[in-house]
Design a protein around this motif. Structure first.
Motif, PDB file in Angstrom:
ATOM      1  N   TYR A  63     -20.722   6.639   0.814  1.00 41.43           N
ATOM      2  CA  TYR A  63     -20.168   6.616  -0.537  1.00 41.43           C
ATOM      3  C   TYR A  63     -19.544   7.930  -0.990  1.00 41.43           C
ATOM      4  CZ  TYR A  63     -22.724   2.226  -1.311  1.00 41.43           C
ATOM      5  OH  TYR A  63     -23.198   0.943  -1.244  1.00 41.43           O
ATOM      6  N   CYS A  64     -19.841   9.046  -0.348  1.00 42.42           N
ATOM      7  CA  CYS A  64     -19.475  10.342  -0.933  1.00 42.42           C
ATOM      8  C   CYS A  64     -18.668  11.266  -0.022  1.00 42.42           C
ATOM      9  CB  CYS A  64     -20.743  11.101  -1.368  1.00 42.42           C
ATOM     10  SG  CYS A  64     -21.983  10.080  -2.199  1.00 42.42           S
ATOM     11  N   GLY A  98     -14.747  18.936  -6.442  1.00 45.65           N
ATOM     12  CA  GLY A  98     -15.554  19.636  -7.431  1.00 45.65           C
ATOM     13  C   GLY A  98     -16.405  20.749  -6.859  1.00 45.65           C
ATOM     14  N   SER A 112     -20.011  14.115 -14.242  1.00 43.10           N
ATOM     15  CA  SER A 112     -18.950  13.194 -13.842  1.00 43.10           C
ATOM     16  C   SER A 112     -19.606  12.014 -13.131  1.00 43.10           C
ATOM     17  CB  SER A 112     -18.008  13.851 -12.842  1.00 43.10           C
ATOM     18  OG  SER A 112     -17.436  15.017 -13.363  1.00 43.10           O
ATOM     19  N   CYS A 122     -14.779  12.163   0.047  1.00 41.07           N
ATOM     20  CA  CYS A 122     -14.204  13.078  -0.941  1.00 41.07           C
ATOM     21  C   CYS A 122     -14.979  14.390  -1.030  1.00 41.07           C
ATOM     22  CB  CYS A 122     -14.200  12.444  -2.321  1.00 41.07           C
ATOM     23  SG  CYS A 122     -13.266  10.910  -2.463  1.00 41.07           S
ATOM     24  N   HIS A 123     -16.037  14.522  -0.283  1.00 44.70           N
ATOM     25  CA  HIS A 123     -16.874  15.722  -0.373  1.00 44.70           C
ATOM     26  C   HIS A 123     -17.229  16.225   1.025  1.00 44.70           C
ATOM     27  CE1 HIS A 123     -17.566  15.567  -4.744  1.00 44.70           C
ATOM     28  NE2 HIS A 123     -17.643  14.260  -4.613  1.00 44.70           N
ATOM     29  N   LYS A 171     -16.402   8.661  -7.699  1.00 49.98           N
ATOM     30  CA  LYS A 171     -15.282   8.752  -8.637  1.00 49.98           C
ATOM     31  C   LYS A 171     -14.376   7.529  -8.504  1.00 49.98           C
ATOM     32  CE  LYS A 171     -12.260  12.268 -10.514  1.00 49.98           C
ATOM     33  NZ  LYS A 171     -13.120  12.367 -11.707  1.00 49.98           N
ATOM     34  N   TYR A 206     -21.294  17.041   1.123  1.00 47.64           N
ATOM     35  CA  TYR A 206     -22.518  16.327   1.530  1.00 47.64           C
ATOM     36  C   TYR A 206     -22.568  16.115   3.047  1.00 47.64           C
ATOM     37  CZ  TYR A 206     -23.076  15.716  -3.437  1.00 47.64           C
ATOM     38  OH  TYR A 206     -23.219  15.973  -4.779  1.00 47.64           O
ATOM     39  N   MET A 253     -20.106   9.327 -10.375  1.00 51.37           N
ATOM     40  CA  MET A 253     -19.721   9.183  -8.977  1.00 51.37           C
ATOM     41  C   MET A 253     -20.304   7.896  -8.426  1.00 51.37           C
ATOM     42  SD  MET A 253     -17.934  11.800  -8.052  1.00 51.37           S
ATOM     43  CE  MET A 253     -17.244  12.799  -9.379  1.00 51.37           C
TER      44      MET A 253
HETATM   45  C1  HEC Z   1     -12.769   9.080  -4.448  1.00 46.48           C
HETATM   46  C2  HEC Z   1     -13.264  10.415  -4.243  1.00 46.48           C
HETATM   47  C3  HEC Z   1     -14.731  10.694  -4.591  1.00 46.48           C
HETATM   48  C4  HEC Z   1     -15.845  10.011  -4.219  1.00 46.48           C
HETATM   49  C5  HEC Z   1     -15.938   8.741  -3.394  1.00 46.48           C
HETATM   50  C6  HEC Z   1     -16.978  10.758  -4.729  1.00 46.48           C
HETATM   51  N1  HEC Z   1     -16.545  11.868  -5.408  1.00 46.48           N
HETATM   52 FE1  HEC Z   1     -17.700  13.289  -6.341  1.00 46.48          FE
HETATM   53  N2  HEC Z   1     -16.026  14.201  -7.038  1.00 46.48           N
HETATM   54  C7  HEC Z   1     -14.725  13.880  -6.711  1.00 46.48           C
HETATM   55  C8  HEC Z   1     -13.818  14.777  -7.395  1.00 46.48           C
HETATM   56  C9  HEC Z   1     -12.296  14.758  -7.289  1.00 46.48           C
HETATM   57  C10 HEC Z   1     -14.616  15.677  -8.147  1.00 46.48           C
HETATM   58  C11 HEC Z   1     -14.141  16.831  -9.068  1.00 46.48           C
HETATM   59  C12 HEC Z   1     -13.677  16.307 -10.395  1.00 46.48           C
HETATM   60  C13 HEC Z   1     -14.780  15.727 -11.244  1.00 46.48           C
HETATM   61  O1  HEC Z   1     -15.808  16.381 -11.459  1.00 46.48           O
HETATM   62  O2  HEC Z   1     -14.630  14.583 -11.676  1.00 46.48           O
HETATM   63  C14 HEC Z   1     -15.993  15.281  -7.895  1.00 46.48           C
HETATM   64  C15 HEC Z   1     -17.079  15.915  -8.447  1.00 46.48           C
HETATM   65  C16 HEC Z   1     -18.392  15.723  -8.034  1.00 46.48           C
HETATM   66  C17 HEC Z   1     -19.520  16.517  -8.461  1.00 46.48           C
HETATM   67  C18 HEC Z   1     -19.492  17.643  -9.475  1.00 46.48           C
HETATM   68  C19 HEC Z   1     -19.632  16.947 -10.820  1.00 46.48           C
HETATM   69  C20 HEC Z   1     -19.946  17.801 -11.975  1.00 46.48           C
HETATM   70  O3  HEC Z   1     -20.363  17.220 -13.010  1.00 46.48           O
HETATM   71  O4  HEC Z   1     -19.769  19.024 -11.894  1.00 46.48           O
HETATM   72  C21 HEC Z   1     -20.607  16.031  -7.817  1.00 46.48           C
HETATM   73  C22 HEC Z   1     -22.031  16.535  -7.908  1.00 46.48           C
HETATM   74  C23 HEC Z   1     -20.172  14.898  -7.004  1.00 46.48           C
HETATM   75  N3  HEC Z   1     -18.823  14.735  -7.180  1.00 46.48           N
HETATM   76  C24 HEC Z   1     -20.991  14.133  -6.220  1.00 46.48           C
HETATM   77  C25 HEC Z   1     -20.596  12.934  -5.612  1.00 46.48           C
HETATM   78  C26 HEC Z   1     -21.527  12.024  -4.963  1.00 46.48           C
HETATM   79  C27 HEC Z   1     -23.023  12.229  -4.842  1.00 46.48           C
HETATM   80  C28 HEC Z   1     -20.775  10.971  -4.499  1.00 46.48           C
HETATM   81  C29 HEC Z   1     -21.262   9.734  -3.803  1.00 46.48           C
HETATM   82  C30 HEC Z   1     -22.230   8.936  -4.500  1.00 46.48           C
HETATM   83  C31 HEC Z   1     -19.385  11.237  -4.845  1.00 46.48           C
HETATM   84  N4  HEC Z   1     -19.323  12.432  -5.533  1.00 46.48           N
HETATM   85  C32 HEC Z   1     -18.312  10.405  -4.535  1.00 46.48           C
HETATM   86  C33 HEC Z   1     -14.333  12.838  -5.900  1.00 46.48           C
HETATM   87  C34 HEC Z   1     -15.166  11.876  -5.345  1.00 46.48           C
END
Ligand code: HEC
Length: 124
Positions: A54-55, A66, A96, A58-59, A100, A70, A98
């Motif tokens: 799931y993550c 951000g 934010s 993008c990470h 996203k 992971y 997630m």
């Molecule tokens: C489609 C792409 C995408 C996916 C899939 C995604 N993320 Fe993100 N995530 C981002 C982006 C782009 C940012 C930076 C912008 C924002 O904070 O919204 C971010 C920001 C974050 C942050 C920082 C948020 C904050 O409040 O500072 C965390 C922690 C995070 N993601 C965790 C996760 C986790 C855990 C998953 C899986 C469950 C996940 N993301 C799935 C794109 C994604």
């Protein structure tokens, strides 16, 4: 008040209290054992596959959305320690949401992450 009457009142009270406790337990842990086995959770076999799925798209090291990655246990542990892993996956206020643009993880996956963290977020 005679003794048999007191005993009846006390027994009713106990029956009432224990039925309440049973109801609460059902509400707190709804069908946990039926949906998935999330009681004892391992990083390698449970949590890492969820994050990969799931993550990590993008990470990852090349694309740290951000600033979060992971790919490894150490990366994931950072997000546990600052509270963001629980916050973003459970859509808590101030984080934010997630994944996203996607929907919230299924209850079973959220339960596994939560239990793994409460068990100490071990590299197990
Ligand atoms: C489609 C792409 C995408 C996916 C899939 C995604 N993320 Fe993100 N995530 C981002 C982006 C782009 C940012 C930076 C912008 C924002 O904070 O919204 C971010 C920001 C974050 C942050 C920082 C948020 C904050 O409040 O500072 C965390 C922690 C995070 N993601 C965790 C996760 C986790 C855990 C998953 C899986 C469950 C996940 N993301 C799935 C794109 C994604």
């Amino acid at each position: 008040m005679n003794n048999p009457f007191k005993i009846a009142i006390v027994s009713l009270g106990i029956a009432f209290l224990s039925s309440c406790y049973y109801d609460n337990e059902e509400e707190l842990y709804p069908n946990t054992n039926l949906l998935c086995d999330s009681v004892v959770v391992s990083y390698k076999t449970d949590v890492d596959p969820i994050l990969q799925n799931y993550c990590v798209g993008c990470h990852n090291a090349n694309n740290p959305g951000g600033g979060y990655v992971y790919d490894t246990y150490a990366d994931t542990k950072n997000s546990v320690d600052d509270g963001t892993l629980l916050g973003v996956t459970n859509h808590y206020t101030g984080f934010s949401s997630m994944p996203k643009g996607g929907s919230k993880l299924p209850a079973c996956e959220l339960g596994k992450i939560r239990n793994w963290i409460s068990e100490g977020a071990l590299n197990n």
